[in-house]
Design a protein around this motif. Structure first.
Motif, PDB file in Angstrom:
ATOM      1  N   LEU A  80       4.843  57.251  34.636  1.00  0.00           N
ATOM      2  CA  LEU A  80       5.706  58.203  35.210  1.00  0.00           C
ATOM      3  C   LEU A  80       6.527  57.528  36.246  1.00  0.00           C
ATOM      4  N   PRO A  81       5.977  57.033  37.380  1.00  0.00           N
ATOM      5  CA  PRO A  81       6.309  56.558  38.348  1.00  0.00           C
ATOM      6  C   PRO A  81       7.217  55.182  38.197  1.00  0.00           C
ATOM      7  N   THR A  82       6.732  54.233  37.165  1.00  0.00           N
ATOM      8  CA  THR A  82       7.456  53.292  36.869  1.00  0.00           C
ATOM      9  C   THR A  82       8.666  53.478  36.213  1.00  0.00           C
ATOM     10  N   ILE A  83       8.767  54.705  35.251  1.00  0.00           N
ATOM     11  CA  ILE A  83      10.156  55.029  34.665  1.00  0.00           C
ATOM     12  C   ILE A  83      10.990  55.396  35.659  1.00  0.00           C
ATOM     13  N   LEU A  84      10.703  56.407  36.635  1.00  0.00           N
ATOM     14  CA  LEU A  84      11.549  56.842  37.832  1.00  0.00           C
ATOM     15  C   LEU A  84      11.831  55.955  38.760  1.00  0.00           C
ATOM     16  N   VAL A  85      11.204  54.651  39.034  1.00  0.00           N
ATOM     17  CA  VAL A  85      11.746  53.722  39.815  1.00  0.00           C
ATOM     18  C   VAL A  85      12.733  52.781  39.001  1.00  0.00           C
TER      19      VAL A  85
END
Length: 278
Positions: A254-259
């Motif tokens: 999830l963090p990589t997608i948001l970044v």
């Protein structure tokens, strides 16, 4: 008329083929994530259909028994700090390489390029010995130092390529106003190169966040382990807890997608900057 009609027909067919190919690639890219996401809510993960009853046991397990928050915070701390260190120091080196002429410049650039061909496993033992000798084994500081050097070549060439797109007249004007190299770099080059720096930072962050090999070698205690190390535990102690494993995968990606979602414009701008130069 026939030629125009055939030309229009060929254009329509080409457009359909292009969009069909794009849709196919998108489906291939997002299908695994969607499959894992849906499976994380199933009582028995697997299959293509939606779950009959939505289960949250996997997410409850990773946030309570496994305390994924600790792993998550470790990954954020390690990834962010190592990314900042890498981009800051590599940006200064890339600026010197892009703008200044000196003896051995080509050799130094070649040395950066050769690191692309060194497999991580070949340097794992020397790095382990170095970190252990420095007393940084099983510490986030040791992992930060290693991560700061990983992917340094890609960061170097991304930033250097963007520096080359900035007109040299900008620096000449600053130097005529009395600016030295440091002030010119900080006040002129860095603001203009934000898209390139952001692209390098995103790439470095994604690599650091997903790095598994060195995290498992240099970290031992659960209080210092990162998210990839947590996923590795499901191969042993939690091998049968598929809900927990799929839930942990979703939380980790999830963090990589948001970044990437929030920085995609800067990312695309940097990649296309060199194509419109001159």
């Amino acid at each position: 008329m026939d030629d125009n009609h055939n030309g229009m027909l060929r254009g329509i067919v080409a457009g359909i083929c292009k969009y069909a190919l794009l849709i196919f690639v998108i489906l291939i890219s997002i299908y695994p994530i969607i499959w894992v996401f849906i499976s994380s809510f199933k009582e028995r993960p697997g299959g293509l259909g939606l779950p009959e009853t939505w289960k949250f046991d996997g997410y409850i397990t990773i946030f309570t028994k496994l305390q994924i928050g600790t792993y998550f915070s470790n990954s954020i701390i390690v990834s962010v700090i190592s990314t900042l260190l890498s981009v800051i120091f590599v940006a200064m080196a890339a600026y010197v390489s892009a703008r200044m002429d000196f003896k051995g410049k080509g050799l130094i650039t070649l040395m950066f390029a050769t690191t692309l061909f060194i497999p991580p496993i070949s340097i794992s033992f020397p790095l382990y010995r170095l970190i252990d000798t420095l007393g940084l084994y099983d510490t986030r500081t040791g992992v930060v130092l290693v991560y700061s050097g990983l992917g340094i070549a890609i960061t170097f060439f991304v930033i250097r390529s963007y520096f080359l797109t900035i007109p040299a007249e900008m620096e000449e004007a600053a130097q005529m106003d009395g600016c030295g190299h440091v002030r010119t770099f900080v006040q002129i080059i860095v603001p203009l190169a934000k898209p390139g720096l952001a692209t390098a930072a995103v790439l470095a962050f994604l690599n650091n966040w997903n790095e598994f090999y060195f995290a498992t070698i240099l970290l031992e205690s659960k209080t210092n382990m990162t998210i990839p190390a947590l996923l590795g535990q499901f191969r042993s102690a939690y091998a049968r807890d598929l809900n927990g494993m799929f839930s942990a995968i979703i939380v980790s990606v999830l963090p990589t997608i948001l970044v990437f979602s929030f920085t995609s414009k800067l990312f695309i701008k940097s990649l296309t900057a060199g194509a419109v130069k001159g």
